[in-house]
Enzyme design. Structure first.
Site, PDB file in Angstrom:
ATOM      1  N   GLY A 129       5.353   4.410  -8.869  1.00 43.15           N
ATOM      2  CA  GLY A 129       6.096   3.156  -9.084  1.00 43.15           C
ATOM      3  C   GLY A 129       5.154   1.956  -9.075  1.00 43.15           C
ATOM      4  N   HIS A 130       4.243   1.917  -8.084  1.00 38.33           N
ATOM      5  CA  HIS A 130       3.273   0.818  -8.029  1.00 38.33           C
ATOM      6  C   HIS A 130       2.329   0.858  -9.235  1.00 38.33           C
ATOM      7  CE1 HIS A 130       4.044   1.511  -3.579  1.00 38.33           C
ATOM      8  NE2 HIS A 130       4.331   0.233  -3.694  1.00 38.33           N
TER       9      HIS A 130
ATOM     10  N   GLY B  66       0.815  -1.216   0.000  1.00 41.46           N
ATOM     11  CA  GLY B  66       0.000   0.000   0.000  1.00 41.46           C
ATOM     12  C   GLY B  66       0.840   1.254   0.000  1.00 41.46           C
TER      13      GLY B  66
ATOM     14  N   GLN C 116      15.228  -8.222  -3.207  1.00 36.55           N
ATOM     15  CA  GLN C 116      13.930  -8.881  -2.987  1.00 36.55           C
ATOM     16  C   GLN C 116      13.517  -9.693  -4.224  1.00 36.55           C
ATOM     17  OE1 GLN C 116      10.346  -7.067  -1.030  1.00 36.55           O
ATOM     18  NE2 GLN C 116       9.701  -6.661  -3.112  1.00 36.55           N
TER      19      GLN C 116
ATOM     20  N   ASP D 210      13.701  -2.866  -5.496  1.00 34.31           N
ATOM     21  CA  ASP D 210      14.047  -3.871  -4.485  1.00 34.31           C
ATOM     22  C   ASP D 210      14.723  -5.050  -5.198  1.00 34.31           C
ATOM     23  OD1 ASP D 210      12.799  -2.695  -2.005  1.00 34.31           O
ATOM     24  OD2 ASP D 210      11.077  -2.702  -3.332  1.00 34.31           O
TER      25      ASP D 210
HETATM   26  O1  PAF Z   1       7.886  -4.824  -1.934  1.00 34.24           O
HETATM   27  C1  PAF Z   1       6.907  -4.888  -1.146  1.00 34.24           C
HETATM   28  O2  PAF Z   1       6.046  -4.013  -1.100  1.00 34.24           O
HETATM   29  C2  PAF Z   1       6.797  -6.061  -0.197  1.00 34.24           C
HETATM   30  O3  PAF Z   1       8.040  -6.476   0.238  1.00 34.24           O
HETATM   31  C3  PAF Z   1       5.996  -7.236  -0.790  1.00 34.24           C
HETATM   32  C4  PAF Z   1       6.669  -7.821  -2.013  1.00 34.24           C
HETATM   33  C5  PAF Z   1       4.590  -6.770  -1.149  1.00 34.24           C
HETATM   34  C6  PAF Z   1       5.869  -8.352   0.257  1.00 34.24           C
HETATM   35  O4  PAF Z   1       5.251  -7.911   1.406  1.00 34.24           O
END
Ligand code: PAF
Length: 284
Positions: free
Chosen positions: A36-37, A31, A153, A150
């Protein structure tokens, strides 16, 4: 756009989206959405018939002294943004739905998760891998979209998908989307809103000095002194600590002492005014 808060509702809605064999792209988020999202959502819309976005501030990826309680939560505003982008379904589970009483499982990805942010944030990537695996099982998307900001990640999620033989989404359907930046180059992040005006201005030094260091490395200058100069420049500009500034192999994330003709990445994490910023860029 519909919103599901429980697994039962999610499953019913996902199967009705899939009815005619249509494909689903998942955009997992915590959220506090920004451009970017929304870029991830647009990318997912181009590639798939329907987009499911998730919003879940995942407690297991925050350390005891991190910003879990302060993390911005604005579900209604986020839902409106997703609807405007043509998202079909929002999956917004409560903590008890994701981690019911008695939940005891954790996924730990060794290697790529150990250095860089993994060294500074013990347990963080276990929390990420576990919740992302659950999201994949819950939604069973054909593709999933993550920001390259990220970078580590993304490497952890790809390793998890490969090692656990996930078929939906298969490792090749985990799509990294290039970092979206503000006009002055700062990578967009939900945490940028924590910055004071003064620190926000100083934060733009991070991408600027990274580009400068990359130009020197590509020009053949030695890596260690170039990274030391980058750290000094950040500290001089108002950053209080540089957690790491590393040139690494883009896939294994192992540190490199010289450019070896393989894809390399400059990755930095640095703190300013209590906020930890991360960024990464391709080298070579
Ligand atoms: O990048 C994020 O926002 C979080 O690390 C994710 C991938 C939604 C996991 O909670």
């Amino acid at each position: 756009m519909q919103t599901a808060h429980t697994l039962d509702v999610l499953r019913t809605r996902v199967s009705s989206l899939r009815k005619g064999g249509e494909t689903i792209g998942l955009v997992p988020t915590m959220g506090a959405l920004h451009e970017g999202h929304l870029t991830l959502v647009r990318r997912a819309r181009e590639a798939c018939d329907h987009v499911v976005a998730s919003i879940f501030v995942n407690p297991t990826q925050f350390g005891p002294n991190e910003d879990l309680d302060a993390y911005p939560r604005q579900l209604e505003e986020d839902a409106q943004m997703l609807e405007r982008e043509g998202c079909a379904l929002l999956w917004a589970p409560r903590v008890a739905e994701m981690y019911p009483d008695g939940f005891v499982t954790s996924i730990s990805v060794s290697g790529v998760s150990e250095g860089l942010c993994g060294a500074d944030r013990p347990g963080h990537f276990d929390g990420v891998a576990t919740v992302v695996c659950k999201l994949f099982n819950q939604v069973a998307p054909d593709m999933a979209f993550f920001g390259e900001k990220d970078w580590q990640q993304l490497a952890v999620i790809r390793a998890m998908a490969r090692d656990l033989d996930l078929t939906l989404p298969h490792v090749h359907q985990i799509i990294g989307v290039p970092t979206v930046r503000e006009a002055d180059g700062l990578a967009m992040s939900s945490r940028n809103r924590y910055l004071s005006e003064e620190n926000r201005a100083a934060a733009a030094t991070l991408p600027r000095e990274m580009r400068e260091a990359i130009a020197r490395i590509e020009d053949g200058q030695e890596i260690a002194p170039t990274l030391a100069a980058l750290e000094d420049a950040l500290l001089g500009a108002g950053f209080s600590k540089v957690d790491y500034a590393v040139l690494a192999d883009a896939s294994s994330l192992k540190p490199l002492e010289k450019l070896e003709g393989k894809a390399a990445r400059l990755l930095v994490a640095a703190r300013i005014g209590g906020t930890r910023l991360i960024d990464n860029m391709g080298v070579g």
